[in-house]
Design a protein around this motif. Structure first.
Motif, PDB file in Angstrom:
ATOM      1  N   TYR A 145       0.811  -1.221   0.000  1.00 23.43           N
ATOM      2  CA  TYR A 145       0.000   0.000   0.000  1.00 23.43           C
ATOM      3  C   TYR A 145       0.842   1.269   0.000  1.00 23.43           C
ATOM      4  O   TYR A 145       0.528   2.239  -0.691  1.00 23.43           O
ATOM      5  CB  TYR A 145      -0.911  -0.037   1.223  1.00 23.43           C
ATOM      6  CG  TYR A 145      -1.943   1.054   1.297  1.00 23.43           C
ATOM      7  CD1 TYR A 145      -3.022   1.081   0.422  1.00 23.43           C
ATOM      8  CD2 TYR A 145      -1.861   2.045   2.273  1.00 23.43           C
ATOM      9  CE1 TYR A 145      -3.984   2.077   0.507  1.00 23.43           C
ATOM     10  CE2 TYR A 145      -2.810   3.035   2.377  1.00 23.43           C
ATOM     11  CZ  TYR A 145      -3.879   3.049   1.491  1.00 23.43           C
ATOM     12  OH  TYR A 145      -4.821   4.036   1.576  1.00 23.43           O
ATOM     13  N   THR A 193       2.556   2.461  -3.631  1.00 20.46           N
ATOM     14  CA  THR A 193       1.813   3.074  -4.739  1.00 20.46           C
ATOM     15  C   THR A 193       1.063   4.342  -4.341  1.00 20.46           C
ATOM     16  O   THR A 193       0.237   4.832  -5.116  1.00 20.46           O
ATOM     17  CB  THR A 193       0.827   2.056  -5.335  1.00 20.46           C
ATOM     18  OG1 THR A 193       0.068   1.449  -4.280  1.00 20.46           O
ATOM     19  CG2 THR A 193       1.559   0.979  -6.109  1.00 20.46           C
ATOM     20  N   THR A 236      -7.932   4.496 -12.854  1.00 16.31           N
ATOM     21  CA  THR A 236      -7.098   4.018 -11.746  1.00 16.31           C
ATOM     22  C   THR A 236      -7.937   3.482 -10.591  1.00 16.31           C
ATOM     23  O   THR A 236      -7.561   2.496  -9.953  1.00 16.31           O
ATOM     24  CB  THR A 236      -6.171   5.134 -11.247  1.00 16.31           C
ATOM     25  OG1 THR A 236      -6.930   6.345 -11.039  1.00 16.31           O
ATOM     26  CG2 THR A 236      -5.071   5.414 -12.260  1.00 16.31           C
ATOM     27  N   CYS A 274      -9.162   0.012 -11.751  1.00 21.23           N
ATOM     28  CA  CYS A 274      -8.097  -1.001 -11.678  1.00 21.23           C
ATOM     29  C   CYS A 274      -7.785  -1.381 -10.240  1.00 21.23           C
ATOM     30  O   CYS A 274      -7.622  -2.565  -9.915  1.00 21.23           O
ATOM     31  CB  CYS A 274      -6.838  -0.480 -12.365  1.00 21.23           C
ATOM     32  SG  CYS A 274      -6.996  -0.311 -14.158  1.00 21.23           S
ATOM     33  N   GLY A 275      -7.711  -0.386  -9.363  1.00 19.88           N
ATOM     34  CA  GLY A 275      -7.370  -0.653  -7.972  1.00 19.88           C
ATOM     35  C   GLY A 275      -8.370  -1.564  -7.287  1.00 19.88           C
ATOM     36  O   GLY A 275      -8.010  -2.551  -6.642  1.00 19.88           O
ATOM     37  N   ILE A 330      -8.721  -5.284  -9.245  1.00 19.29           N
ATOM     38  CA  ILE A 330      -7.602  -6.202  -8.964  1.00 19.29           C
ATOM     39  C   ILE A 330      -7.686  -6.722  -7.534  1.00 19.29           C
ATOM     40  O   ILE A 330      -7.519  -7.920  -7.275  1.00 19.29           O
ATOM     41  CB  ILE A 330      -6.256  -5.492  -9.207  1.00 19.29           C
ATOM     42  CG1 ILE A 330      -6.073  -5.181 -10.700  1.00 19.29           C
ATOM     43  CG2 ILE A 330      -5.098  -6.356  -8.702  1.00 19.29           C
ATOM     44  CD1 ILE A 330      -4.873  -4.309 -11.003  1.00 19.29           C
ATOM     45  N   CYS A 331      -7.968  -5.842  -6.600  1.00 18.72           N
ATOM     46  CA  CYS A 331      -8.060  -6.239  -5.196  1.00 18.72           C
ATOM     47  C   CYS A 331      -9.211  -7.225  -4.985  1.00 18.72           C
ATOM     48  O   CYS A 331      -9.104  -8.168  -4.192  1.00 18.72           O
ATOM     49  CB  CYS A 331      -8.245  -5.005  -4.316  1.00 18.72           C
ATOM     50  SG  CYS A 331      -8.011  -5.301  -2.558  1.00 18.72           S
ATOM     51  N   GLN A 351      -2.618  -6.977  -2.923  1.00 22.09           N
ATOM     52  CA  GLN A 351      -3.843  -6.200  -2.690  1.00 22.09           C
ATOM     53  C   GLN A 351      -3.500  -4.781  -2.238  1.00 22.09           C
ATOM     54  O   GLN A 351      -4.154  -3.808  -2.645  1.00 22.09           O
ATOM     55  CB  GLN A 351      -4.711  -6.885  -1.642  1.00 22.09           C
ATOM     56  CG  GLN A 351      -5.455  -8.109  -2.164  1.00 22.09           C
ATOM     57  CD  GLN A 351      -6.424  -8.670  -1.140  1.00 22.09           C
ATOM     58  OE1 GLN A 351      -6.052  -8.975  -0.013  1.00 22.09           O
ATOM     59  NE2 GLN A 351      -7.679  -8.806  -1.526  1.00 22.09           N
ATOM     60  N   SER A 406      -2.488  -2.641  -5.199  1.00 24.13           N
ATOM     61  CA  SER A 406      -3.625  -2.195  -6.011  1.00 24.13           C
ATOM     62  C   SER A 406      -4.414  -1.097  -5.308  1.00 24.13           C
ATOM     63  O   SER A 406      -4.881  -0.149  -5.945  1.00 24.13           O
ATOM     64  CB  SER A 406      -4.544  -3.379  -6.339  1.00 24.13           C
ATOM     65  OG  SER A 406      -5.160  -3.889  -5.169  1.00 24.13           O
ATOM     66  N   GLN A 407      -4.562  -1.204  -3.986  1.00 20.24           N
ATOM     67  CA  GLN A 407      -5.366  -0.208  -3.274  1.00 20.24           C
ATOM     68  C   GLN A 407      -4.626   1.100  -3.015  1.00 20.24           C
ATOM     69  O   GLN A 407      -5.246   2.095  -2.635  1.00 20.24           O
ATOM     70  CB  GLN A 407      -5.873  -0.788  -1.955  1.00 20.24           C
ATOM     71  CG  GLN A 407      -7.080  -1.679  -2.115  1.00 20.24           C
ATOM     72  CD  GLN A 407      -8.053  -1.560  -0.950  1.00 20.24           C
ATOM     73  OE1 GLN A 407      -8.122  -0.541  -0.264  1.00 20.24           O
ATOM     74  NE2 GLN A 407      -8.836  -2.598  -0.750  1.00 20.24           N
TER      75      GLN A 407
END
Length: 490
Positions: free
Chosen positions: A95, A98, A114, A117-118, A121-122, A148, A151-152
């Motif tokens: 986390y 990113t 974005t 996607c976040g 994916i999570c 995860q 992505s978040q």
């Protein structure tokens, strides 16, 4: 004066419509509800899903490691407290990486892409969690949680970017509150239902299947109806689009101009910003210690089964969800009546959000194992009152630098989430006997100490004045620098 500079009103001479009342009436398409509010609801739902995916392991791990606390027909894992703390903190390893890049990606590709996607994916990774646990034990689950987190890391920067495009200045406070209250709502729903789900015929794996499935459904809805800005929306009316663009400024509604030179040295040599990093970090230590460890504490010290554990673990965050709106209303009333300067307001609300928990955490450390009701009340007060910080340090980035508020948030949130990694690990090292209330007392004392020190520094050194480096000069446009070269290329 500072407020006017940061939040210009829609009555600005250059941008104001000729008939404000007419544009507002048209902008609020139906009974005051427009597409901007629909977008805010979708973002609220997205943040609810994101936080549900973030905290689902906190409750599920109780059932995963003790089948007597849930449906015994599902696999049980022999994970000690250190391993569980490692798993609960691993999300933040990814986390923090990113945070700052997430803002740059949202600026380049649009907040819709974005955020999509976040969360997507999570969500997919959440669905895979039970499978990963079966084939790779805690090591593979740990790797999945890191992914995860990666992505978040884009979720909050994406939300800031979307709000800057969608929220009219006169509605920004309300719309921002609606969106970000989703984080508490998702926490409440996940913690309240996880215990019931784990004890049902579906078992603990369904906690991950359901939360991940809802995330996939949200991603589909967001892909269809979400938009990075009014200009990209296919369902917004021309009147509402005009209303939003006139409020935030036509230039802001279009493509961003050439980026300014970011004054990194000046940012990191500003005492007020350094204090902001510290107070954000100390806040996260206390908040995430409680968020990740409350289910374990309730089970082992207060002796609650997973059903009552999950419901009562959710109670503090439900109260915090409600208190967001209570404190927001109080702040609006104080500002309307001009009762206090901005600096005092920031420090007052931050003190409420930090120093009241200091008292309740110290009290919690001395609550006996046979007084579960008092322990729950103190936990609820500790977490619920944290909502006051949304009007304290959490908006101070905008006070210091409206132009670089996103970058400042990325920096402080990155540093603060390092604490979110360390805090559960410290619990694992100190709490060697999960049933020992004296060891938990040490955890509560550490959290209260961080809360106290962080707010004290904010009171002494925190500032609300716009910093001189906020108005740094933009870079020369590449088109102007290399006009001859560009012409020859054409």
């Amino acid at each position: 004066m500072t407020v006017k500079k940061i939040w210009p009103t829609s009555g600005n001479v250059d941008n104001a419509p000729k008939d404000d009342s007419e544009v507002v009436a048209k902008g609020a398409c139906f009974m005051g509800f427009g597409i901007r509010h629909f977008q805010a609801f979708l973002i609220f739902a997205g943040l609810s899903v994101a936080y549900a995916l973030r905290v689902n392991l906190s409750v599920a791990i109780v059932a995963m490691t003790d089948k007597d606390q849930a449906n015994p027909d599902f696999e049980e894992y022999d994970w000690n407290e250190k391993t569980k703390s490692l798993l609960l903190s691993s999300f933040f390893w990814g986390y923090i990486i990113t945070q700052v890049p997430g803002g740059a990606l949202a600026r380049k590709f649009g907040g819709k892409t974005t955020l999509l996607c976040g969360v997507l994916i999570c969500s997919i990774l959440a669905i895979l969690t039970p499978i990963f646990a079966k084939i790779g034990d805690w090591q593979l689950v740990c790797a999945l949680r890191v992914a995860q987190g990666l992505s978040q890391g884009m979720v909050f920067p994406s939300t800031h970017t979307l709000l800057s495009e969608w929220a009219p200045i006169e509605e920004r406070g309300n719309i921002g509150t609606w969106c970000y209250s989703g984080s508490q709502f998702g926490t409440v729903v996940m913690m309240a239902t996880s215990g019931i789900i784990a004890s049902s015929s579906l078992g603990w794996p369904s906690i991950f299947y359901l939360s991940g499935g809802v995330g996939v459904v949200w991603a589909i809805v967001w892909f269809i109806w979400g938009a990075s800005s009014p200009a990209h929306s296919k369902i917004i009316s021309p009147e509402e689009k005009k209303f939003i663009e006139q409020s935030i400024g036509v230039d802001a509604a279009k493509e961003h101009g050439p980026p300014a030179n970011i004054p990194w040295v000046k940012i990191f040599t500003t005492p007020a910003f350094l204090v902001l990093i510290l107070v954000h970090s100390t806040h996260n230590w206390g908040f995430w210690t409680l968020l990740t460890e409350i289910p374990t504490y309730m089970k082992n010290v207060l002796g609650m089964d997973i059903k009552s554990n999950a419901l009562l673990s959710a109670l503090p965050y439900f109260v915090m969800f409600l208190m967001c709106f209570v404190f927001s209303s109080i702040s609006s009333l104080l500002n309307k009546n001009q009762c206090m300067p901005l600096s005092l307001s920031r420090k007052l609300f931050n003190s409420i959000g930090h120093w009241v928990p200091v008292i309740s955490l110290i009290g919690l450390g001395y609550v006996g194992t046979d007084d579960a009701t008092l322990a729950i009340v103190l936990l609820t007060v500790t977490v619920g009152i944290n909502a006051s910080t949304y009007l304290g340090f959490q908006v101070n980035h905008i006070d210091l630098s409206p132009n670089y508020a996103g970058i400042l948030m990325g920096i402080t949130n990155c540093a603060a989430n390092i604490m979110s990694i360390i805090a559960p690990l410290i619990v694992g090292f100190i709490v060697t006997d999960e049933h020992n209330s004296e060891q938990w007392r040490i955890i509560f004392f550490i959290a209260s100490g961080f809360y106290f020190i962080g707010n004290l520094l904010f009171i002494l050194f925190g500032r609300v004045e716009v910093q001189p480096w906020n108005d740094s000069q933009p870079k020369p446009s590449p088109e102007k620098r290399n006009s001859t070269q560009l012409e020859s290329q054409h």
